[in-house]
Design an enzyme around this catalytic site. Sequence first.
Site, short mmCIF file in Angstrom:
data_model
loop_
_atom_site.label_atom_id
_atom_site.label_comp_id
_atom_site.label_asym_id
_atom_site.label_seq_id
_atom_site.Cartn_x
_atom_site.Cartn_y
_atom_site.Cartn_z
N GLU A 146 0.82 -1.21 0.00
CA GLU A 146 0.00 0.00 0.00
C GLU A 146 0.86 1.27 0.00
OE1 GLU A 146 -3.13 0.14 -0.38
OE2 GLU A 146 -3.77 -1.93 0.01
N CYS A 186 -7.50 -2.51 8.51
CA CYS A 186 -6.20 -2.54 7.85
C CYS A 186 -5.63 -1.12 7.74
CB CYS A 186 -6.31 -3.17 6.47
SG CYS A 186 -6.63 -4.96 6.52
N HIS A 224 -1.44 -5.81 1.46
CA HIS A 224 -2.71 -6.53 1.40
C HIS A 224 -2.56 -7.82 0.59
CE1 HIS A 224 -5.65 -3.30 2.80
NE2 HIS A 224 -6.03 -4.41 3.39
#
Lengths: 203, 203, 203, 203
Positions: B78, B141, B165
């Site tokens: 991310e 998350c 992820h």
Amino acid sequence: MKILVTGFTPFGEEKTNPSQDIVSALPKSINGARIIPLIIPTVRFKSIQRICEVIEKEKPDVVISVGQAGGRFSITPELVAINRDDYAISDNEGNQPIDETISLDGPAAYFTTLPIKEMVKQIRAHHIPAECSTTAGTFVCNHVFYGISDYIYHHHLQIKNGFIHLPFSSVQALHHPHQPSLSIDEMQRGLELAISCCTRVKD
Amino acid sequence: MKILVTGFTPFGEEKTNPSQDIVSALPKSINGARIIPLIIPTVRFKSIQRICEVIEKEKPDVVISVGQAGGRFSITPELVAINRDDYAISDNEGNQPIDETISLDGPAAYFTTLPIKEMVKQIRAHHIPAECSTTAGTFVCNHVFYGISDYIYHHHLQIKNGFIHLPFSSVQALHHPHQPSLSIDEMQRGLELAISCCTRVKD
Amino acid sequence: MKILVTGFTPFGEEKTNPSQDIVSALPKSINGARIIPLIIPTVRFKSIQRICEVIEKEKPDVVISVGQAGGRFSITPELVAINRDDYAISDNEGNQPIDETISLDGPAAYFTTLPIKEMVKQIRAHHIPAECSTTAGTFVCNHVFYGISDYIYHHHLQIKNGFIHLPFSSVQALHHPHQPSLSIDEMQRGLELAISCCTRVKD
Amino acid sequence: MKILVTGFTPFGEEKTNPSQDIVSALPKSINGARIIPLIIPTVRFKSIQRICEVIEKEKPDVVISVGQAGGRFSITPELVAINRDDYAISDNEGNQPIDETISLDGPAAYFTTLPIKEMVKQIRAHHIPAECSTTAGTFVCNHVFYGISDYIYHHHLQIKNGFIHLPFSSVQALHHPHQPSLSIDEMQRGLELAISCCTRVKD
């Protein structure tokens, strides 16, 4: 009340951009608010500059930028703009920044100040698919969203602003098999419903 | 060198969470760096608190949090964490914040300080699908990613941190027809390759 | 017992074909049945002819043809072969029949005589995604499936036959972003499980 | 010229069926051909029987059955009907045949006798997504398509017949996030264009 609504020219391999078609076809007023349509080039910085010129001249209360995000299933108002240019393809003048900031001293991100959940609710109430998005990407769409947010912030303006992404239109989907699309008519009505959420007069 | 790697317990209707399985199975060291695995509850704030306790105790050089994002096609490091909790479902203790900030006085977002493009390149070089993501969502998350970034910032720590992820594992895909998945084995190797990008010793 | 298992060479813009890789790597026997691997060209009629030659020579009890169907999410044994060649792209020798029959006097379709539901059940029991498919398309895969079915029918043979489609492998998915894939390892195990359903000795 | 066009009642968890809405709203004639709309129950055999009754009474030149296939991206005229009932869910009277034939002594399949490629071409020429499909599934849609094909064949009728599947409508997509949809208006125009391909008078 004045609402500036911007659309983009086509980019990449696309021959049309539904944001251009739809913004160009907006009515002159929605719920009593005057609509100022503006088509901007899909070009880094020039796009932001063009909007800022019109902001200075027209002093709108709201700025809604509209763009294309092929692959999406619905009309998606964006939550957040990030300080990052990272273009998978070139913009319309050949710029392709990789991992660059948009504003050297700007914050990492700005949240939209538009009522995006109300927009989604209104659009869906009229049976048109819509949902909030948490990423505007890192191409010219996010660039404009961040740039205008940054301009408003640094100039202490009271303008509400944000970004709405559109999926492929049906005519674009002809050349993108197995990609979702909406009709121009649905997206037109959806955008007008989204705009109506920003006017003070309720329908 | 110490690398803290966290995984989550299963949440929602899922019986497993590949991040838990994979983090639990990490080797004790990668490229000479000591790996500290930690399973955290899928619970607002408690998840952050648990990681901070281990950071204080272990003083790692790097923190990599790993979570599940069903529907993704590949392993996705991310780019950015945003200051927003907006849960479509409850966390594992029934919390479901809507449009709330994670840190009242925190910035809108933090960028990862991990080498995510290098991670993607390394994983793909080993023929495992991976790509950078520009949204970690608005569930636990992103909450953990933002919370740890904020903790590191406010405590002036030199820790590199970020979030990765994982898509559904093959066994989860049995109950999610027409959803993409990767095998646990591929995700295990992919995560170890990502971790290896954060060690000083190159392979 | 003898089981002939065929795979295809790469076609279109692909550099690999997982059916080729996996069929080439099959063990010499499964559950006591002798496995005869055969790679066939992705070419109209020549593919059928090559299989028929080996059928005549080896007299297998079962023929399982395996091919690639990019875009699928799982291993998909096929239900039915149809008497239609309609190629969206050319085969490997430039043939591109449009709306043609495969057998001028053949029936519209043949159903598989393989235990495809049992295959799917077995593969899934080992945590590998699989489901039955009701279309093998109208390219060389369906062509082979129909052609061999027709050959068996007209020669009154007792051979069980059918077709299994594989999704993109992970390495192919690197060049097909947002397309589902399985690892070669999973597909290898899945195919062996499917084959094991066709042997008389149960495991 | 008479064209019988059938639509289905809603089934499964859906509250609407676009085939019902659209067939009910067809004009009385298209290109000079009289349109006979008929809504049939989503029930095994009863659906076929209802159409056969109207065929006997009205003696249409063409029968086009229309149904719903959620998950599709476009309007999809079907190539082939297969002699197989294998229902993943119950029909509207609780029947759930598994691996059964529709006609005990019928052939494995019937090809459509409608000009499906011309239909797709016409629909796309009007900027509405369409493509041919090679599977009508194994639920009541395929059941009706096969059943009517079989009836026409056994009664030596000169009727052209076939099946067209519609994706989710926009209103259905509200409850199916990340599923493609078309607007009712687009599907209405698309179906009328498809029907117009079956009339002798060209527009």
